[in-house]
Design a protein around this motif. Structure first.
Motif, short mmCIF file in Angstrom:
data_model
loop_
_atom_site.label_atom_id
_atom_site.label_comp_id
_atom_site.label_asym_id
_atom_site.label_seq_id
_atom_site.Cartn_x
_atom_site.Cartn_y
_atom_site.Cartn_z
N ILE A 1 -1.54 -29.93 -32.93
CA ILE A 1 -2.45 -29.40 -33.00
C ILE A 1 -3.06 -29.13 -34.11
O ILE A 1 -2.18 -29.70 -35.11
CB ILE A 1 -1.50 -27.26 -32.18
CG1 ILE A 1 -0.77 -27.30 -32.57
CG2 ILE A 1 -1.29 -28.50 -30.70
CD1 ILE A 1 -0.70 -25.94 -32.39
N GLU B 1 -4.31 -19.77 -35.23
CA GLU B 1 -3.73 -18.70 -34.09
C GLU B 1 -3.05 -17.98 -33.55
O GLU B 1 -2.67 -17.49 -33.48
CB GLU B 1 -4.81 -18.89 -33.14
CG GLU B 1 -5.39 -18.20 -31.74
CD GLU B 1 -6.67 -18.89 -31.18
OE1 GLU B 1 -6.43 -17.83 -30.00
OE2 GLU B 1 -6.68 -20.01 -31.06
N ARG C 1 3.80 -21.74 -27.25
CA ARG C 1 3.65 -22.19 -28.30
C ARG C 1 3.90 -22.52 -30.23
O ARG C 1 4.24 -22.13 -30.57
CB ARG C 1 2.14 -22.61 -28.37
CG ARG C 1 1.24 -23.54 -29.74
CD ARG C 1 -0.41 -23.75 -29.45
NE ARG C 1 -0.16 -24.88 -28.54
CZ ARG C 1 -1.46 -25.08 -27.97
NH1 ARG C 1 -2.92 -24.52 -28.61
NH2 ARG C 1 -1.88 -25.54 -26.78
N GLU D 1 -5.63 -23.73 -34.36
CA GLU D 1 -4.72 -23.79 -33.16
C GLU D 1 -3.20 -22.75 -34.04
O GLU D 1 -2.48 -21.96 -33.21
CB GLU D 1 -4.23 -25.05 -32.15
CG GLU D 1 -5.69 -25.05 -31.66
CD GLU D 1 -5.18 -26.38 -31.02
OE1 GLU D 1 -6.33 -25.99 -29.58
OE2 GLU D 1 -5.20 -26.94 -30.90
#
Length: 239
Positions: free
Chosen positions: A134, A141, A104, A138
């Motif tokens: 997203i 993170e 990701r 996120e």
């Protein structure tokens, strides 16, 4: 406000070398550390361990606090406490970055590079989130969890025409060159304005991210990125 006034008095004593004042400051502000630690309760590390790591960040904030910034201690300390916890989780903690987060993160970085190439500016977190499908949380993170090791060929400040890391890290095998470069850089930094000097101090001496630097100075991450580009061009000209 009463606690901040108390913090100010303790910080003055700490600056004068009073270790007892440091212990008092940490003890009286432990609630701040615990409020940050709660955010990381699901990372597989014991709560008390994270509190201890966060306390190290607070100690660093207390020892490095600069009254000229005009910030209250809590505002200055939060990014350093958070950064200390994140470094522990990333580098020393038992929880490793999963393949899914790495994948990701790679997608986020590709989206960032495409946006930067198309728009000639850093994207906002919200813009990256929209592109990647997203949430902003996120995005933050995955960026924090997968901060890559930089190559010496990487451009400083994200400016393709700017200095590279190899340009600003002198060859340690030549002590005279190292000292000369260091002195020249210090003189060049003196020509910057106060805000630019603060950005240099936080980004490259305190190793804060652009986002954390922005929080300390009350600026957006985008603003910090733009200022870094200006700073690097000025330093390149001065050197």
């Amino acid at each position: 406000m009463a606690q901040e006034n108390r913090n100010h008095l303790l910080l003055e004593r700490i600056a004068a070398g009073d270790e007892a004042a440091l212990e008092e400051l940490v003890k009286e502000n432990m609630g701040l550390v615990k409020s940050i630690v709660v955010r990381f309760h699901d990372r597989g590390v014991e709560y008390e361990d994270l509190v201890q790591i966060g306390s190290i960040g607070m100690i660093k904030a207390a020892r490095s606090f600069d009254f000229s910034y005009g910030n209250v201690f809590s505002t200055y300390a939060v990014p350093l406490i958070t950064g200390e916890i994140l470094r522990f989780l990333r580098d020393d903690g038992p929880v490793k970055v999963s393949r899914s987060i790495k994948a990701r993160a790679a997608g986020v970085m590709r989206a960032r590079e495409n946006f930067l190439r198309t728009n000639s500016r850093e994207p906002r977190i919200s813009e990256l989130a929209s592109i990647c499908g997203i949430t902003p949380e996120e995005i933050t993170e995955v960026i924090e969890a997968s901060s890559p090791i930089q190559s010496l060929s990487d451009c400083v400040g994200g400016d393709k025409d700017g200095l590279r890391l190899s340009d600003v890290i002198p060859d340690e095998s030549n002590e005279i060159d190292r000292l000369t470069d260091s002195m020249a850089l210090k003189e060049a930094i003196k020509t910057l304005d106060d805000m630019q000097k603060k950005i240099i101090h936080l980004r490259f001496y305190k190793n804060l991210s652009q986002q954390m630097t922005g929080k300390v100075l009350g600026l957006s991450q985008v603003k910090i990125s733009r200022e870094e580009k200006k700073i690097m061009k000025l330093l390149r000209l001065a050197l």
